[in-house]
Design a protein around this motif. Structure first.
Motif, short mmCIF file in Angstrom:
data_model
loop_
_atom_site.label_atom_id
_atom_site.label_comp_id
_atom_site.label_asym_id
_atom_site.label_seq_id
_atom_site.Cartn_x
_atom_site.Cartn_y
_atom_site.Cartn_z
N GLY A 1 -17.29 22.89 4.00
CA GLY A 1 -16.97 23.97 3.11
C GLY A 1 -17.22 23.59 1.29
N VAL A 2 -17.86 22.39 1.09
CA VAL A 2 -17.71 21.77 -0.11
C VAL A 2 -19.33 21.76 -0.56
CG1 VAL A 2 -17.60 19.52 -1.59
CG2 VAL A 2 -15.83 20.35 -0.09
N GLY B 1 -21.91 12.30 -5.10
CA GLY B 1 -23.34 12.47 -4.67
C GLY B 1 -23.71 14.01 -4.03
N VAL B 2 -22.51 14.96 -3.68
CA VAL B 2 -23.03 16.03 -3.06
C VAL B 2 -23.00 17.29 -4.25
CG1 VAL B 2 -21.64 17.98 -1.58
CG2 VAL B 2 -21.69 15.50 -1.08
N ALA C 1 -18.41 11.65 4.58
CA ALA C 1 -17.98 11.01 3.44
C ALA C 1 -17.97 9.55 3.58
CB ALA C 1 -16.58 11.31 2.93
N GLY C 2 -19.13 8.72 3.52
CA GLY C 2 -19.62 7.67 3.62
C GLY C 2 -18.99 6.55 2.83
N SER C 3 -18.68 6.98 1.43
CA SER C 3 -18.06 5.83 0.68
C SER C 3 -16.37 5.64 1.14
CB SER C 3 -18.39 6.12 -0.70
OG SER C 3 -17.75 7.47 -1.10
N VAL C 4 -16.10 7.00 1.33
CA VAL C 4 -14.70 6.96 1.78
C VAL C 4 -14.38 6.20 3.08
CG1 VAL C 4 -12.75 8.55 2.58
CG2 VAL C 4 -14.18 9.11 0.46
N GLU C 5 -15.23 6.46 4.01
CA GLU C 5 -15.26 5.54 5.38
C GLU C 5 -15.17 4.44 4.98
OE1 GLU C 5 -18.48 7.25 7.76
OE2 GLU C 5 -17.55 9.08 8.11
N TYR D 1 -12.63 21.63 -9.33
CA TYR D 1 -11.36 21.68 -8.66
C TYR D 1 -11.79 21.36 -7.10
CZ TYR D 1 -7.48 24.34 -6.41
OH TYR D 1 -6.55 24.64 -5.68
N ARG D 2 -12.82 22.06 -6.51
CA ARG D 2 -13.33 21.69 -5.16
C ARG D 2 -13.37 20.13 -4.79
NH1 ARG D 2 -16.42 26.63 -3.43
NH2 ARG D 2 -15.98 26.60 -1.08
N SER D 3 -13.92 19.47 -5.78
CA SER D 3 -14.08 18.01 -5.62
C SER D 3 -12.77 17.29 -5.65
CB SER D 3 -14.89 17.54 -6.55
OG SER D 3 -16.09 18.01 -6.70
N ALA D 4 -11.85 17.87 -6.50
CA ALA D 4 -10.49 17.18 -6.62
C ALA D 4 -9.88 17.62 -5.37
CB ALA D 4 -9.68 17.98 -7.64
N MET D 5 -9.97 18.71 -4.82
CA MET D 5 -9.09 19.24 -3.61
C MET D 5 -9.63 18.49 -2.33
SD MET D 5 -6.74 21.05 -4.23
CE MET D 5 -6.60 19.99 -5.42
#
Ligand code: FAD
Length: 283
Positions: A215-216, A251-252, A223-227, A264-268
């Motif tokens: 959706g983003v 990066g997206v 989300a590789g960095s989060v992983e 807003y979408r990135s923050a969400m």
């Protein structure tokens, strides 16, 4: 709106479907639940001259769990997934996504294969398949091939399926510590952000995480960095969890629309990824 005139065929085998696809070439379209294709035809954004209905082909529906691996036929309806006790137990991430998708009418007609083949940037299952590290089975006239979910989705309404191929099913290792959470568009119900998480735990700390987001961007992504950042985090430590989930959409090329601008979408995205991690640990 009324679609342009089209012919309809209901083959009773994959070989028959391949023959029809070869005969009609780019004028043919496969039909599954019709819940993306028919609206496109009504809007005349798609004008196939031949619809090849997959509903008469045996072996394309059902959920099987064997030796810790879950296999699902492409023509399995969302409603079947949403009611599956086996999925609730072995892959809650998919069970939750099926329950969060569309409305009862959509869930009773739409199929998992149609949703994935369509390549919608807001496809709930796309994030789930990435988090599950699923394998897609694709059949064509020349035989069957297997493809990782991570390479199958390539862009907005774009997958690696060729027009002569049929997605026959998906499979993945059971993932009991998993969850899907969605921030739904208030009107359409499609995800503004959909976050799918599969975890391996070492005691109360995360040893490995796979995070899929839909959706983003123009298609779902891991989300590789989060992983990486989640490894070793104790989800009960909210500060560490939120820190690890920050920048999940980095990066997206984040989509922007009146209901949710890019910032807003990135923050969400960060918020929903961290909620999905927490939900997966509670499983
Ligand atoms: C009101 C509404 C709300 C919705 N909300 C959501 C939502 O919240 N989240 C979400 O993810 N989706 C949502 N959807 C989409 C829904 O999931 C559809 O069911 C899905 O996108 C398409 O599946 P289908 O079986 O209807 O496929 P179809 O519409 O029949 O086909 C879609 C496309 O895929 C191709 N195709 C179908 N099956 C195969 C196959 N096995 N192999 C190769 N190609 C194939 C077709 O040729 C066509 O191009 C919504 C749809 C509607 C109408």
């Amino acid at each position: 709106m009324i679609p342009t005139k089209f012919e309809y065929a209901k083959p009773s085998s994959l070989d028959e479907a391949f023959a029809l696809l070869a005969e009609h070439g780019p004028d043919a379209k496969l039909l599954a639940g019709g819940h993306s294709l028919i609206p496109m035809m009504k809007l005349r954004l798609a004008e196939p001259e031949m619809l090849i209905d997959l509903a008469g082909i045996p072996g394309l529906t059902g959920i099987t769990v064997r030796d810790g691996r879950v296999s699902i036929g492409a023509m399995t309806k969302h409603a079947t997934l949403a009611a599956s006790e086996e999925l609730r137990q072995h892959a809650p991430v998919l069970f939750e996504a099926a329950n969060a998708l569309g409305d009862p009418q959509v869930r009773n007609r739409g199929t998992i294969g149609g949703a994935l083949a369509n390549g919608d940037p807001g496809c709930d299952y796309a994030a789930v398949m990435l988090a599950l590290d699923a394998t897609f089975t694709v059949a064509g006239k020349g035989g069957t091939r297997e493809e990782a979910a991570s390479s199958f989705m390539v862009g907005m309404f774009e997958t690696t399926l060729s027009p002569e191929e049929v997605l026959v099913g998906v499979s993945f290792a059971a993932a009991p510590a998993s969850a899907y959470v969605k921030y739904a568009h208030p009107a359409s119900g499609y995800p503004l952000v959909g976050a799918a998480v599969v975890l391996s735990m070492n005691g109360d700390a995360i040893s490995e995480a796979r995070v899929g987001v839909t959706g983003v961007g123009d298609h779902a992504f891991r989300a590789g960095s989060v992983e990486k950042a989640l490894a070793g985090v104790r989800p009960s430590d909210r500060t560490a969890l939120e820190g690890a989930c920050a920048g999940s959409a980095a990066g997206v090329d984040v989509r922007s629309e009146p209901a949710a601008g890019a910032g807003y979408r990135s923050a969400m995205c960060d918020v929903y990824v961290s909620r999905a991690v927490l939900a997966a640990t509670r499983g």
